[in-house]
Design a protein around this motif. Sequence first.
Motif, PDB file in Angstrom:
ATOM      1  N   VAL A 125     -13.158  -7.372  -2.680  1.00  0.00           N
ATOM      2  CA  VAL A 125     -12.412  -8.592  -2.997  1.00  0.00           C
ATOM      3  C   VAL A 125     -11.025  -8.258  -3.548  1.00  0.00           C
ATOM      4  O   VAL A 125     -10.056  -8.976  -3.285  1.00  0.00           O
ATOM      5  CB  VAL A 125     -13.200  -9.467  -3.995  1.00  0.00           C
ATOM      6  CG1 VAL A 125     -12.363 -10.603  -4.536  1.00  0.00           C
ATOM      7  CG2 VAL A 125     -14.462  -9.995  -3.344  1.00  0.00           C
ATOM      8  N   ASN A 126     -10.909  -7.169  -4.269  1.00  0.00           N
ATOM      9  CA  ASN A 126      -9.641  -6.801  -4.889  1.00  0.00           C
ATOM     10  C   ASN A 126      -8.705  -5.999  -3.980  1.00  0.00           C
ATOM     11  O   ASN A 126      -7.631  -5.593  -4.424  1.00  0.00           O
ATOM     12  CB  ASN A 126      -9.897  -6.016  -6.180  1.00  0.00           C
ATOM     13  CG  ASN A 126     -10.447  -6.905  -7.270  1.00  0.00           C
ATOM     14  OD1 ASN A 126     -10.183  -8.111  -7.303  1.00  0.00           O
ATOM     15  ND2 ASN A 126     -11.230  -6.333  -8.166  1.00  0.00           N
ATOM     16  N   LEU A 127      -9.083  -5.786  -2.731  1.00  0.00           N
ATOM     17  CA  LEU A 127      -8.193  -5.058  -1.834  1.00  0.00           C
ATOM     18  C   LEU A 127      -6.899  -5.832  -1.632  1.00  0.00           C
ATOM     19  O   LEU A 127      -6.927  -7.060  -1.484  1.00  0.00           O
ATOM     20  CB  LEU A 127      -8.882  -4.810  -0.476  1.00  0.00           C
ATOM     21  CG  LEU A 127      -9.959  -3.725  -0.496  1.00  0.00           C
ATOM     22  CD1 LEU A 127     -10.747  -3.739   0.802  1.00  0.00           C
ATOM     23  CD2 LEU A 127      -9.338  -2.353  -0.756  1.00  0.00           C
ATOM     24  N   PRO A 128      -5.766  -5.149  -1.618  1.00  0.00           N
ATOM     25  CA  PRO A 128      -4.484  -5.840  -1.570  1.00  0.00           C
ATOM     26  C   PRO A 128      -4.046  -6.299  -0.171  1.00  0.00           C
ATOM     27  O   PRO A 128      -3.132  -7.114  -0.062  1.00  0.00           O
ATOM     28  CB  PRO A 128      -3.499  -4.805  -2.103  1.00  0.00           C
ATOM     29  CG  PRO A 128      -4.117  -3.492  -1.719  1.00  0.00           C
ATOM     30  CD  PRO A 128      -5.593  -3.719  -1.838  1.00  0.00           C
ATOM     31  N   MET A 129      -4.692  -5.795   0.884  1.00  0.00           N
ATOM     32  CA  MET A 129      -4.245  -6.146   2.229  1.00  0.00           C
ATOM     33  C   MET A 129      -5.028  -7.357   2.749  1.00  0.00           C
ATOM     34  O   MET A 129      -6.113  -7.648   2.262  1.00  0.00           O
ATOM     35  CB  MET A 129      -4.391  -4.958   3.187  1.00  0.00           C
ATOM     36  CG  MET A 129      -5.810  -4.675   3.673  1.00  0.00           C
ATOM     37  SD  MET A 129      -6.951  -3.926   2.468  1.00  0.00           S
ATOM     38  CE  MET A 129      -6.172  -2.431   2.003  1.00  0.00           C
ATOM     39  N   PRO A 130      -4.470  -8.072   3.751  1.00  0.00           N
ATOM     40  CA  PRO A 130      -5.224  -9.162   4.364  1.00  0.00           C
ATOM     41  C   PRO A 130      -6.482  -8.613   5.059  1.00  0.00           C
ATOM     42  O   PRO A 130      -6.421  -7.564   5.695  1.00  0.00           O
ATOM     43  CB  PRO A 130      -4.256  -9.745   5.388  1.00  0.00           C
ATOM     44  CG  PRO A 130      -2.928  -9.174   5.093  1.00  0.00           C
ATOM     45  CD  PRO A 130      -3.137  -7.917   4.322  1.00  0.00           C
ATOM     46  N   ILE A 131      -7.586  -9.327   4.908  1.00  0.00           N
ATOM     47  CA  ILE A 131      -8.858  -8.906   5.527  1.00  0.00           C
ATOM     48  C   ILE A 131      -9.411 -10.084   6.336  1.00  0.00           C
ATOM     49  O   ILE A 131      -9.507 -11.203   5.837  1.00  0.00           O
ATOM     50  CB  ILE A 131      -9.889  -8.503   4.456  1.00  0.00           C
ATOM     51  CG1 ILE A 131      -9.377  -7.331   3.621  1.00  0.00           C
ATOM     52  CG2 ILE A 131     -11.226  -8.139   5.116  1.00  0.00           C
ATOM     53  CD1 ILE A 131     -10.261  -6.998   2.435  1.00  0.00           C
ATOM     54  N   THR A 132      -9.762  -9.797   7.557  1.00  0.00           N
ATOM     55  CA  THR A 132     -10.496 -10.737   8.394  1.00  0.00           C
ATOM     56  C   THR A 132     -11.890 -10.162   8.572  1.00  0.00           C
ATOM     57  O   THR A 132     -12.036  -9.001   8.974  1.00  0.00           O
ATOM     58  CB  THR A 132      -9.812 -10.906   9.774  1.00  0.00           C
ATOM     59  OG1 THR A 132      -8.490 -11.348   9.567  1.00  0.00           O
ATOM     60  CG2 THR A 132     -10.584 -11.901  10.632  1.00  0.00           C
ATOM     61  N   TRP A 133     -12.906 -10.938   8.255  1.00  0.00           N
ATOM     62  CA  TRP A 133     -14.277 -10.454   8.308  1.00  0.00           C
ATOM     63  C   TRP A 133     -15.099 -11.389   9.161  1.00  0.00           C
ATOM     64  O   TRP A 133     -15.275 -12.551   8.839  1.00  0.00           O
ATOM     65  CB  TRP A 133     -14.846 -10.393   6.889  1.00  0.00           C
ATOM     66  CG  TRP A 133     -16.083  -9.576   6.729  1.00  0.00           C
ATOM     67  CD1 TRP A 133     -17.172  -9.530   7.553  1.00  0.00           C
ATOM     68  CD2 TRP A 133     -16.386  -8.706   5.648  1.00  0.00           C
ATOM     69  NE1 TRP A 133     -18.115  -8.677   7.069  1.00  0.00           N
ATOM     70  CE2 TRP A 133     -17.655  -8.163   5.892  1.00  0.00           C
ATOM     71  CE3 TRP A 133     -15.705  -8.347   4.498  1.00  0.00           C
ATOM     72  CZ2 TRP A 133     -18.263  -7.272   5.019  1.00  0.00           C
ATOM     73  CZ3 TRP A 133     -16.308  -7.459   3.636  1.00  0.00           C
ATOM     74  CH2 TRP A 133     -17.568  -6.928   3.876  1.00  0.00           C
ATOM     75  N   ASP A 134     -15.613 -10.877  10.278  1.00  0.00           N
ATOM     76  CA  ASP A 134     -16.449 -11.652  11.174  1.00  0.00           C
ATOM     77  C   ASP A 134     -17.877 -11.135  11.064  1.00  0.00           C
ATOM     78  O   ASP A 134     -18.167 -10.023  11.487  1.00  0.00           O
ATOM     79  CB  ASP A 134     -15.942 -11.509  12.609  1.00  0.00           C
ATOM     80  CG  ASP A 134     -16.727 -12.345  13.601  1.00  0.00           C
ATOM     81  OD1 ASP A 134     -17.619 -13.104  13.198  1.00  0.00           O
ATOM     82  OD2 ASP A 134     -16.417 -12.251  14.803  1.00  0.00           O
ATOM     83  N   PRO A 135     -18.756 -11.952  10.464  1.00  0.00           N
ATOM     84  CA  PRO A 135     -20.129 -11.477  10.278  1.00  0.00           C
ATOM     85  C   PRO A 135     -20.847 -11.373  11.594  1.00  0.00           C
ATOM     86  O   PRO A 135     -21.813 -10.790  11.784  1.00  0.00           O
ATOM     87  CB  PRO A 135     -20.768 -12.535   9.393  1.00  0.00           C
ATOM     88  CG  PRO A 135     -19.878 -13.724   9.437  1.00  0.00           C
ATOM     89  CD  PRO A 135     -18.556 -13.275   9.956  1.00  0.00           C
TER      90      PRO A 135
END
Length: 135
Positions: A125-135
């Motif tokens: 959650v604290n990662l600074p980059m944008p994250i797209t997560w497709d379950p």
Amino acid sequence: MGEPAKVLGWSSGGNIALASATARPDLFSELVVVEAPFHGLRHADRAVLATAVRLKLLQLRGHPQEATEMFFRFATALQSGGNSYDLADDSLRNDILRNATPVLAEWDPHPFGVMAEHISVRAVVNLPMPITWDP
């Protein structure tokens, strides 16, 4: 050194990308995670646990190819019955079986296995980059 990368990780590759990003966020400009079994052992149901035990026992008894086939039959099960592994041609199945060792590593229960049990949700959650997560 080059610029931070846009990284796509699929399945266990998604877990590896997450682990890498939490360890070295400076190397990532963006992260896309697809179908990662994040904390896959921690949140496993009975079917997953039973499969894990059976395939690890086969592996420990010196039958890694049979264990790999068990995994792929489980992972590619079709709602209509059967599985995609058995429907694949012989060439593809032979390629898969030649890679039994890394396939079975996905099921290693040790803390730094590729199920990423050692990574906290907070770290992700604290990662600074944008994250797209497709379950």
